[in-house]
Every structure is written in C-alpha cells, then in structure tokens.
Write a protein that holds these residues in place. Structure first.
Motif, PDB file in Angstrom:
ATOM      1  N   VAL A  54      23.972 -64.907  39.830  1.00 61.65           N
ATOM      2  CA  VAL A  54      24.330 -64.469  41.190  1.00 61.65           C
ATOM      3  C   VAL A  54      24.693 -62.990  41.210  1.00 61.65           C
ATOM      4  N   ASP A  55      25.062 -62.434  40.059  1.00 63.54           N
ATOM      5  CA  ASP A  55      25.396 -61.011  39.950  1.00 63.54           C
ATOM      6  C   ASP A  55      24.328 -60.228  39.201  1.00 63.54           C
ATOM      7  N   ALA A  56      23.163 -60.822  39.030  1.00 59.59           N
ATOM      8  CA  ALA A  56      22.134 -60.192  38.196  1.00 59.59           C
ATOM      9  C   ALA A  56      21.673 -58.850  38.744  1.00 59.59           C
ATOM     10  N   VAL A  57      21.600 -58.710  40.050  1.00 64.14           N
ATOM     11  CA  VAL A  57      21.092 -57.460  40.623  1.00 64.14           C
ATOM     12  C   VAL A  57      21.985 -56.284  40.234  1.00 64.14           C
ATOM     13  N   SER A  58      23.272 -56.420  40.457  1.00 64.49           N
ATOM     14  CA  SER A  58      24.176 -55.310  40.131  1.00 64.49           C
ATOM     15  C   SER A  58      24.295 -55.113  38.624  1.00 64.49           C
ATOM     16  N   ASN A  59      24.324 -56.203  37.875  1.00 60.21           N
ATOM     17  CA  ASN A  59      24.462 -56.086  36.423  1.00 60.21           C
ATOM     18  C   ASN A  59      23.220 -55.484  35.768  1.00 60.21           C
ATOM     19  N   SER A  60      22.068 -55.640  36.411  1.00 57.52           N
ATOM     20  CA  SER A  60      20.823 -55.152  35.813  1.00 57.52           C
ATOM     21  C   SER A  60      20.491 -53.715  36.200  1.00 57.52           C
ATOM     22  N   ARG A  61      21.153 -53.168  37.161  1.00 63.86           N
ATOM     23  CA  ARG A  61      20.836 -51.806  37.604  1.00 63.86           C
ATOM     24  C   ARG A  61      20.847 -50.786  36.459  1.00 63.86           C
ATOM     25  N   PRO A  62      21.863 -50.806  35.597  1.00 62.93           N
ATOM     26  CA  PRO A  62      21.876 -49.803  34.522  1.00 62.93           C
ATOM     27  C   PRO A  62      20.694 -49.909  33.562  1.00 62.93           C
ATOM     28  N   LEU A  63      20.042 -51.080  33.513  1.00 63.28           N
ATOM     29  CA  LEU A  63      18.914 -51.257  32.601  1.00 63.28           C
ATOM     30  C   LEU A  63      17.692 -50.459  33.023  1.00 63.28           C
ATOM     31  N   VAL A  64      17.567 -50.200  34.321  1.00 63.08           N
ATOM     32  CA  VAL A  64      16.330 -49.623  34.840  1.00 63.08           C
ATOM     33  C   VAL A  64      16.015 -48.293  34.173  1.00 63.08           C
ATOM     34  N   ALA A  65      17.000 -47.408  34.114  1.00 63.17           N
ATOM     35  CA  ALA A  65      16.765 -46.083  33.528  1.00 63.17           C
ATOM     36  C   ALA A  65      16.420 -46.197  32.043  1.00 63.17           C
ATOM     37  N   GLU A  66      17.072 -47.121  31.339  1.00 58.85           N
ATOM     38  CA  GLU A  66      16.780 -47.305  29.912  1.00 58.85           C
ATOM     39  C   GLU A  66      15.353 -47.795  29.701  1.00 58.85           C
ATOM     40  N   ILE A  67      14.927 -48.741  30.535  1.00 61.51           N
ATOM     41  CA  ILE A  67      13.581 -49.304  30.391  1.00 61.51           C
ATOM     42  C   ILE A  67      12.528 -48.254  30.719  1.00 61.51           C
ATOM     43  N   VAL A  68      12.733 -47.511  31.784  1.00 61.27           N
ATOM     44  CA  VAL A  68      11.771 -46.477  32.171  1.00 61.27           C
ATOM     45  C   VAL A  68      11.683 -45.402  31.097  1.00 61.27           C
ATOM     46  N   ALA A  69      12.828 -45.020  30.541  1.00 56.66           N
ATOM     47  CA  ALA A  69      12.818 -43.995  29.483  1.00 56.66           C
ATOM     48  C   ALA A  69      12.056 -44.489  28.256  1.00 56.66           C
ATOM     49  N   LEU A  70      12.250 -45.747  27.898  1.00 55.24           N
ATOM     50  CA  LEU A  70      11.522 -46.300  26.755  1.00 55.24           C
ATOM     51  C   LEU A  70      10.029 -46.386  27.054  1.00 55.24           C
ATOM     52  N   ARG A  71       9.673 -46.779  28.271  1.00 53.42           N
ATOM     53  CA  ARG A  71       8.261 -46.831  28.651  1.00 53.42           C
ATOM     54  C   ARG A  71       7.619 -45.446  28.535  1.00 53.42           C
ATOM     55  N   ASP A  72       8.313 -44.431  29.025  1.00 53.17           N
ATOM     56  CA  ASP A  72       7.779 -43.067  28.951  1.00 53.17           C
ATOM     57  C   ASP A  72       7.618 -42.610  27.507  1.00 53.17           C
ATOM     58  N   ASP A  73       8.587 -42.964  26.673  1.00 52.46           N
ATOM     59  CA  ASP A  73       8.513 -42.591  25.256  1.00 52.46           C
ATOM     60  C   ASP A  73       7.324 -43.273  24.575  1.00 52.46           C
ATOM     61  N   ARG A  77       3.627 -41.587  23.063  1.00 48.64           N
ATOM     62  CA  ARG A  77       3.139 -41.799  21.695  1.00 48.64           C
ATOM     63  C   ARG A  77       1.814 -42.582  21.676  1.00 48.64           C
ATOM     64  N   GLY A  78       1.206 -42.731  22.857  1.00 47.31           N
ATOM     65  CA  GLY A  78      -0.076 -43.408  22.943  1.00 47.31           C
ATOM     66  C   GLY A  78       0.004 -44.920  22.914  1.00 47.31           C
ATOM     67  N   ILE A  79       1.182 -45.461  23.187  1.00 45.13           N
ATOM     68  CA  ILE A  79       1.392 -46.916  23.158  1.00 45.13           C
ATOM     69  C   ILE A  79       1.438 -47.399  24.603  1.00 45.13           C
ATOM     70  N   ASP A  80       0.337 -47.956  25.057  1.00 49.24           N
ATOM     71  CA  ASP A  80       0.229 -48.352  26.462  1.00 49.24           C
ATOM     72  C   ASP A  80      -0.133 -49.820  26.650  1.00 49.24           C
ATOM     73  N   ARG A  81      -0.116 -50.596  25.578  1.00 52.73           N
ATOM     74  CA  ARG A  81      -0.382 -52.037  25.670  1.00 52.73           C
ATOM     75  C   ARG A  81       0.884 -52.793  25.289  1.00 52.73           C
ATOM     76  N   ILE A  82       1.379 -53.600  26.216  1.00 54.75           N
ATOM     77  CA  ILE A  82       2.605 -54.361  25.981  1.00 54.75           C
ATOM     78  C   ILE A  82       2.251 -55.833  25.828  1.00 54.75           C
ATOM     79  N   VAL A  83       2.690 -56.416  24.718  1.00 49.66           N
ATOM     80  CA  VAL A  83       2.534 -57.853  24.472  1.00 49.66           C
ATOM     81  C   VAL A  83       3.910 -58.487  24.521  1.00 49.66           C
ATOM     82  N   LEU A  84       4.025 -59.574  25.249  1.00 49.16           N
ATOM     83  CA  LEU A  84       5.302 -60.287  25.342  1.00 49.16           C
ATOM     84  C   LEU A  84       5.217 -61.592  24.582  1.00 49.16           C
ATOM     85  N   ALA A  85       6.056 -61.739  23.563  1.00 53.40           N
ATOM     86  CA  ALA A  85       6.223 -63.003  22.853  1.00 53.40           C
ATOM     87  C   ALA A  85       7.463 -63.681  23.428  1.00 53.40           C
TER      88      ALA A  85
END
Length: 532
Positions: A54-73, A77-85
């Motif tokens: 029920v609080d996931a939206v507010s609790n997850s907000r700080p993750l957004v910048a971290e995820i975007v920064a990792l995606r950009d990194d 480095r030429g890593i553009d294929r994401i596999v989810l296990a």
C-alpha cells in the motif's frame, strides 16, 4: 485517465449488496492503513508483514534515479539487452510493464534447457542479467544464475559487471551477491511476491529495459485516493464485490484484453488472484481468454467475464453482464491488489499466504535426490507417449479416447488445466491447444507454461476447489544443459518438476494425463487432431 469499473446484471447486484457493508466497515481506509486484523485472527500475523504494497509508490520513488543511472551506465558500455531470471511475481509484472512500454525484455522463467540456452546465446556480449528472487533460494532462478555466471566467465566477462540482483534484505541471495560484487537492489520484505509490481521487483528489470518507471509510479499515485476512500464509488470495493458476490457465486473469472493499450495484464492478474484466493477449498479461478474464445461465445453459468478495455464507460453498451475495467497500468496494478485483498476478506481466507505451493517443490526435490527410473508409457501414438494417474483413463488405448475420458471426469462446475513443460519458444503454437480443449470439453480451460505456472495458478490447483482435471505436456529432447555446482541438469530439473506436480495432484485425487512429445512439429499436430 482515472480507473473505471463498470458492472451490470449479476455483478451489479453483488456490488449493491456488498459494497455498503464494506464502506460501513471502513475496509478501504483500513487496507490503506495496513490494518492486519481485516482478515481475521488466523491471518493477522501473516498480514502484518504483507501489507507494504500500500506504500509501494512512495517507498519506490528513490529507486527510480538509481535504476536510470544504472541503465545509462550499462548502455554506455554497449550493454543493451536485459534478461530477467525470475518466477511468478518476480517476472510477470516486469513483463507487462516492458510489453506495454514497447521495450525489449527477455523473460527467462523456465527450466527448459533449450530455452535457457537461447537466453544465454542470443547476444551474451551485450547482455546484463537481472536475478530476481524474494526468498533468494528459488531453484529455477538460482540455476539460471549459475548458468549465466559460467557463460559470462567463458566469454572472458566478469559476471560482477553484468549481474544485477533483486531480493529481500537478509536473503541468502543478498549475502552471496554482495560477496560476488554484484549490484544489489533490496526490496521491501513486507510485500509478498505477487503484490510486488510497484516495488524493486517490477521496477528494476523493466526500468533497465527502458520503460518509463517514473511515469508508472505517477499513474499509480494519481489513483491512490480512489482506492483509499470509504465510498460506494470506490472502484476497488466495487471490483472486489463483483468478483465474489454474485448469486450463485461464479468462481471462474474470464480475463479478456479487448482494445486496451496494456499488453499482457491478464497473465499478471491470473497469478495474483489464483495464488491469493485458491485455498481452503475455495477461491477464484482466473481463465485468460481471447475475445473469440469458446467460453465467451457460450459462457458457462459459473464464469464471470472481466473485459479490460480502454474506456469502460463506453464499452458497457455492448457487453451486458460483464465487468469492464479501464485505467492506466500503474493504477490497475493497485486496483487489482486492493480488490484481491478485499475479495479475500469477503471469502474468509488469508489472501497473503500460499500454503500448498511448497508441496510440488518438495516432490520435485525428492525426485531429484532419488532419481527413480522413468515410468513406461501406457502406449505411444503418433510419437506421443501417453501416461495417466488412473488406469481407467487409458482403457480406450487411443490418444483421443484418453482425452475424452479425462473430460468425462469433469463435473458441472469443473475446469481443465493444461500444463506445458516445454521450450515455449520452440512450440509457441501449443498455447492454441487451449481453444480446442475448451471447445471439446465444454468447460473453462486454463493454459500454463511449466514451471512458470507453479508460481501462480499452482496454488489454486491444490488448495482451491477439487474441480479440475489436468493435462500435462512434456517433451523428450536431446538438448540439455549442466547447472554448475549442481548434481542435476536443467533437463532433469524440469522433468522432476513436472513429475512432482503430477504426483501431488494425483495424491489429492485430481485426474492427471501426461503426454510426452518427442517431435515438436509432428507430435503437436497429432495432439491438435486428437483434441478436436
């Protein structure tokens, strides 16, 4: 876009009867306040550590910048294929998010060796792997991680540069991942896997794949007040009442995407509802259908149709008696989580546990340890090996006769469940068997890829009403893959998972027919012909 739930006929009567009581009991606001007493004393302890969503939206907000920064990194480095296990809630929500956003995300939620090999071989040099497991001990996910670690190392790539882990804090996976130097995202431990769409489990893989996860959270946030207010217009209260309150109760729930912009939402809803409600001999069986499926053309009396549309207020003019739902993806994640939890209260069950899931896992582990000889097929027809839990199902000696005998075990309230433990990339046409079986049996029919479904509808099959008959499809293939550090292969693992689930179902008195395919093209055609 606001969320809209439109009801008519029996569903409307259920809403008019039940929603005022839910409003008087302050159910919506109590869910929002994480009141763990809503589901009775037996569920209170579990609910106290399962309402973090029920609080996931507010609790997850700080993750957004971290995820975007990792995606950009990664991309730099030429890593553009994401596999989810990941399995169950760890894969189904990211799959919907990515598909709706139109971004590529390779989902690896199988132990079929050819499918795992394909996940490794298709562009490993530009691949990052997200390993997602709440418990940190999921056997499928652990096995996939081991295979990718070995593959990266064989290519001269440090796995620490390519593996991202999502897990609960304190899990064995967190500990081993940090020791290995992997990037780790920990999720809120007070959120169950099937309710985790708006947590790190949903956001990390989808965000790394390129989805706009900030917008997703905005969509959810914009709808929160609708679900929290104690009002007869609350769409979550209305949906919950319509799901369980019809007279007589319709315990099969058809889920149809019809013109909605959201891709694949019924598969996520199926897991959420089946695992949350299918226990103590009751529950709601979700059935994912096409707009032209046999169950839609001639709806059984115990089937309630839910149609996911772009505008529920417009579509109701053409779909009388159905539940129509529209809204943004972020809003619908919250809508269905609220409605499922509230439906649990109305059914008198705990919507946050899964007491019967472990049985199949235990049986599979036992088979992996014991390695018994494979049972001999009762007969082989057109290359398909035929086995059954009850010799009475085999009397005809023909494939078509065995299927007819299985349908004859159906009661007036029964359903057919098809479980396909195969490489679904090699046999995607197998899912079309569902339409043929539904027409031939005359009853609602579900289809699940194994072992994926074990983490979703598997709970309902064992803990829900004893109404089902089960058709297992396995494959015999020369393709296999070692699991580094394990005494079994992927081929042996998926074989044990199929046999273990069949044994548990049979032990509960559920009829099971197992068909083993030896040729992906010819045998599937023969199976389709037998099912007509």
């Amino acid at each position: 876009m606001t969320v809209s739930v439109h009801v008519s006929q029996a569903a409307q009567a259920a809403v008019e009867q039940l929603v005022p009581g839910l409003v008087d009991d302050l159910v919506a606001s109590r869910v929002t306040a994480a009141d763990n007493d809503l589901w009775g004393p037996d569920a209170s302890a579990e609910a106290s550590v399962r309402l973090g969503w029920v609080d996931a939206v507010s609790n997850s907000r700080p993750l957004v910048a971290e995820i975007v920064a990792l995606r950009d990194d990664l991309r730099a480095r030429g890593i553009d294929r994401i596999v989810l296990a990941g399995m169950g809630g760890s894969s189904l929500a990211p799959e919907v998010i990515a598909n709706t956003a139109g971004v590529p995300l390779t989902i690896l939620d199988s132990t079929a060796p050819a499918q795992v090999l394909r996940g490794i071989d298709e562009g490993l040099a530009r691949t990052a792997l997200v390993v997602s497991s709440k418990s940190g001990s999921t056997i499928e996910t652990d096995s996939q991680r081991r295979a990718f670690e070995a593959a990266f190392s064989d290519l001269g790539i440090d796995p620490a540069e390519r593996i991202v882990v999502v897990t609960d804090p304190g899990s064995p996976l967190e500990e081993s991942a940090r020791e290995a130097g992997y990037r780790v995202f920990t999720a809120d431990p007070n959120v169950g896997g099937r309710y985790s769409a708006l947590t790190a489990f949903g956001l990390v893989p989808a965000g790394l794949a390129g989805a706009d996860i900030a917008e997703l959270l905005d969509e959810a946030e914009a709808s929160m007040l609708q679900f929290a207010v104690d009002s007869t217009e609350n769409p979550a209260l209305r949906l919950a009442a319509a799901l369980v309150g019809t007279e007589p109760r319709r315990d099969k729930l058809a889920l149809i995407s019809d013109g909605t912009h959201i891709e694949g939402l019924p598969d996520w809803i199926e897991q959420l509802i089946a695992e949350s409600t299918g226990k103590a001999g009751t529950g709601i069986l979700p059935v994912v259908l096409l707009p032209v499926s046999p169950e839609v053309e001639s709806a059984p009396a115990d089937l309630q149709i839910v149609r996911l549309v772009d505008d529920a207020d417009e579509f109701h003019l053409r779909h009388h008696g159905e539940i129509l739902v529209s809204g943004t993806l972020g809003a619908q994640f919250l809508l269905w989580e609220y409605a499922t939890a509230i439906a649990g209260r109305l059914l008198g069950i705990n919507p946050f546990d899964q007491p019967d899931v472990e049985a199949a896992k235990t049986a599979a582990r036992g088979l992996l340890d014991a390695r018994p000889e494979a049972t001999t097929a009762a007969f082989v027809e057109s290359g398909i090996e035929v086995r059954a839990s009850d010799p009475g199902l085999l009397r005809s000696g023909t494939l078509a006769g065995v299927l007819d005998a299985l349908w004859e075990r159906l009661g007036t309230d029964g359903y057919v469940a098809i479980h396909a433990y195969v490489d679904r990339n090699d046999m995607p046409q197998l899912s079309g068997l569902r339409e043929m079986v539904a027409a031939d049996s005359g009853r609602p029919t579900t289809f699940g890829w194994g072992p994926r479904f074990l983490h979703s509808t598997g709970q309902y099959h064992k803990g829900g009403p004893a109404q089902g008959v089960f058709l297992q499809i396995t494959e015999r293939t020369d393709v296999d893959l070692e699991i580094p550090g394990r005494p079994f292969t992927f081929g042996q693992l998926i074989e044990a998972q199929a046999a273990g689930d069949a044994a548990v179902l049979s032990g509960l008195g559920r009829p099971v027919v197992t068909l083993t395919i030896t040729d992906a093209v010819d045998d599937v055609l023969a199976l389709f012909e037998a099912a007509q």
